[in-house]
Design an enzyme around this catalytic site. Structure first.
Site, mmCIF file in Angstrom:
data_model
loop_
_atom_site.group_PDB
_atom_site.id
_atom_site.type_symbol
_atom_site.label_atom_id
_atom_site.label_comp_id
_atom_site.label_asym_id
_atom_site.label_seq_id
_atom_site.Cartn_x
_atom_site.Cartn_y
_atom_site.Cartn_z
ATOM 1 N N SER A 230 0.840 -1.203 0.000
ATOM 2 C CA SER A 230 0.000 0.000 0.000
ATOM 3 C C SER A 230 0.870 1.246 0.000
ATOM 4 O O SER A 230 1.946 1.261 0.621
ATOM 5 C CB SER A 230 -0.903 0.004 1.236
ATOM 6 O OG SER A 230 -1.525 1.268 1.404
ATOM 7 N N TYR B 143 -1.948 0.700 10.304
ATOM 8 C CA TYR B 143 -1.890 0.022 9.009
ATOM 9 C C TYR B 143 -0.629 0.414 8.243
ATOM 10 O O TYR B 143 0.075 -0.448 7.694
ATOM 11 C CB TYR B 143 -3.130 0.393 8.206
ATOM 12 C CG TYR B 143 -3.185 -0.188 6.814
ATOM 13 C CD1 TYR B 143 -3.479 -1.529 6.618
ATOM 14 C CD2 TYR B 143 -2.973 0.620 5.695
ATOM 15 C CE1 TYR B 143 -3.545 -2.063 5.335
ATOM 16 C CE2 TYR B 143 -3.044 0.095 4.419
ATOM 17 C CZ TYR B 143 -3.331 -1.240 4.237
ATOM 18 O OH TYR B 143 -3.385 -1.762 2.971
#
Length: 407
Positions: free
Chosen positions: A226, A239
């Site tokens: 990501s 995250y």
């Protein structure tokens, strides 16, 4: 690298031209200002050249960009279409195939002729039944929680038994979670640990376990990461930290496995509607759990309205994410079948631009870009609102006192 071969002479010629113009201007000014010292002539020439350069620079840059665009366009037209490898006889293991990228990729790779090993959390779940119904007999379902070493080892044994003497061509590390969304101070330690367990340690475990099979086939490792692992997205500390650890591990592995002939690729997707991202009930439950777990003092400093706005912003962002997963699936296929896969792939609209702005623009611009792109918070923490109100009242009081003194 070819661009340097053209741009270097260009700048040399431009520098020579600038010096020539400066010398000519100096002579002209010196001939008309014989009474003035030479220094004045030099200063005048410098100012004129500087003005000329400032006037011509935009046109020069535009011309250079046009030439570069034409070169790139010409190269793409003249280069032959890239060849791809055949999927026949190649085996691939994909993690996290219950939903999202994993489920869609398993179907596509099976249709292309790969022998697919698809891991799911629940063999009786909707995602597993969907794969059984739509895919060929080449696809094998494996029940694996990548955070459980025993299940990972059992999956390795089952895969070896099915492959026989053949190695594993590809490992697609797709399984991942985002268990919370909020300020780092408001994120529970269990949120950080949960993200790290799945996104980093789970991926690390399954990668290390299957590496011998990958080295045997001189295959490749494809990891879905990501942009949050490279860039500081607000409210994604847990995250993002887990993806940052994953990115560093993947980059290190790329260097270490190069002598073995194993390619290591990272895919960086834009915003897509996958997993729990659009599950409103899940995020409502997470929100209630957070409010119950925060200390009274911390909740008083931030305020329930601040926490609620963060949740609403995330749900709004998730609802606008693209449901079309094909750009990521296409990239997974490309990285598996390319003779020379890239180290990094940007999958989806805007990701390349995002990295360009983050890498080359000033911090103030890239920081504002991230804030406007992702989270546009309007509610301030309660303690800061009180402080702002106190400062405003104090300022008004001081102004009134000053007016009284003037009277």
């Amino acid at each position: 690298m070819m661009m340097d071969d053209y741009t270097l002479p260009f700048w040399i010629y431009l520098g020579v031209l600038t010096v020539f113009i400066a010398g000519a201007m100096k002579k002209i000014l010196a001939s008309h200002l014989s009474a003035a010292p030479t220094l004045v002539a030099w200063l005048g020439a410098t100012v004129l050249v500087e003005r000329l350069w400032a006037f011509c620079l935009p046109a020069v840059l535009l011309l250079a960009l046009l030439v570069l665009a034409l070169c790139i366009y010409s190269a793409t037209k003249t280069c032959p279409a890239p060849t791809t490898l055949s999927a026949h006889g190649k085996a691939v293991l994909i993690t996290g195939c219950d939903t999202g990228f994993g489920n869609a990729s398993a179907k596509r790779l099976d249709a292309l002729g790969f022998e697919v090993f698809a891991t799911v959390l629940d063999l009786s779940g909707d995602g597993a039944r969907d794969l059984q119904r739509t895919c060929s007999s080449r696809l094998t379902l494996l029940q694996v929680d990548i955070t459980q070493p025993q299940q990972v080892q059992q999956a390795l044994l089952d895969t070896k038994a099915k492959l026989g003497l053949k190695g594993l061509w590809g490992l697609v590390n797709n399984a991942g979670v985002c268990v919370n969304f909020g300020d780092a101070e408001l994120s529970l330690m269990s949120n950080f640990r949960g993200c790290m367990e799945v996104n980093f340690f789970g991926t690390l475990s399954i990668t290390k376990s299957f590496l011998p099979l990958l080295r045997q086939a001189k295959g490749r490792i494809i990891t879905i990461s990501s942009p949050a692992g490279d860039q500081p997205f607000p409210c994604l500390a847990a995250y993002g930290a887990s993806k940052a650890a994953l990115n560093l591990f993947t980059n290190t592995l790329r260097h270490e496995l190069e002598p073995w002939g194993v390619h290591v690729c990272t895919i960086l997707p834009s915003a897509y509607r996958t997993g729990q991202s659009s599950n409103h009930a899940y995020w409502e439950q997470q929100h209630k759990h957070l409010l119950q777990s925060l200390s009274p003092a911390l909740l008083e400093d931030y305020g329930e309205d601040y926490v609620a706005e963060t949740k609403d912003l995330f749900q709004s962002h998730a609802s606008q994410a693209s449901p079309d997963l094909s750009p990521v699936v296409d990239t997974i296929v490309r990285s598996l079948l390319s003779p020379q896969p890239q180290a990094r792939y940007y999958a989806g609209a805007g990701v390349g631009l995002m990295y360009f702005i983050y890498s080359y623009c000033p911090f103030s611009i890239s920081n504002r870009f991230l804030q406007n792109l992702f989270v546009k918070k309007k509610v301030m923490p309660r303690a800061l609102r009180k402080q702002s109100g106190f400062n405003l009242n104090l300022s008004l009081h001081n102004n009134n006192n000053n007016e009284e003194k003037l009277k």
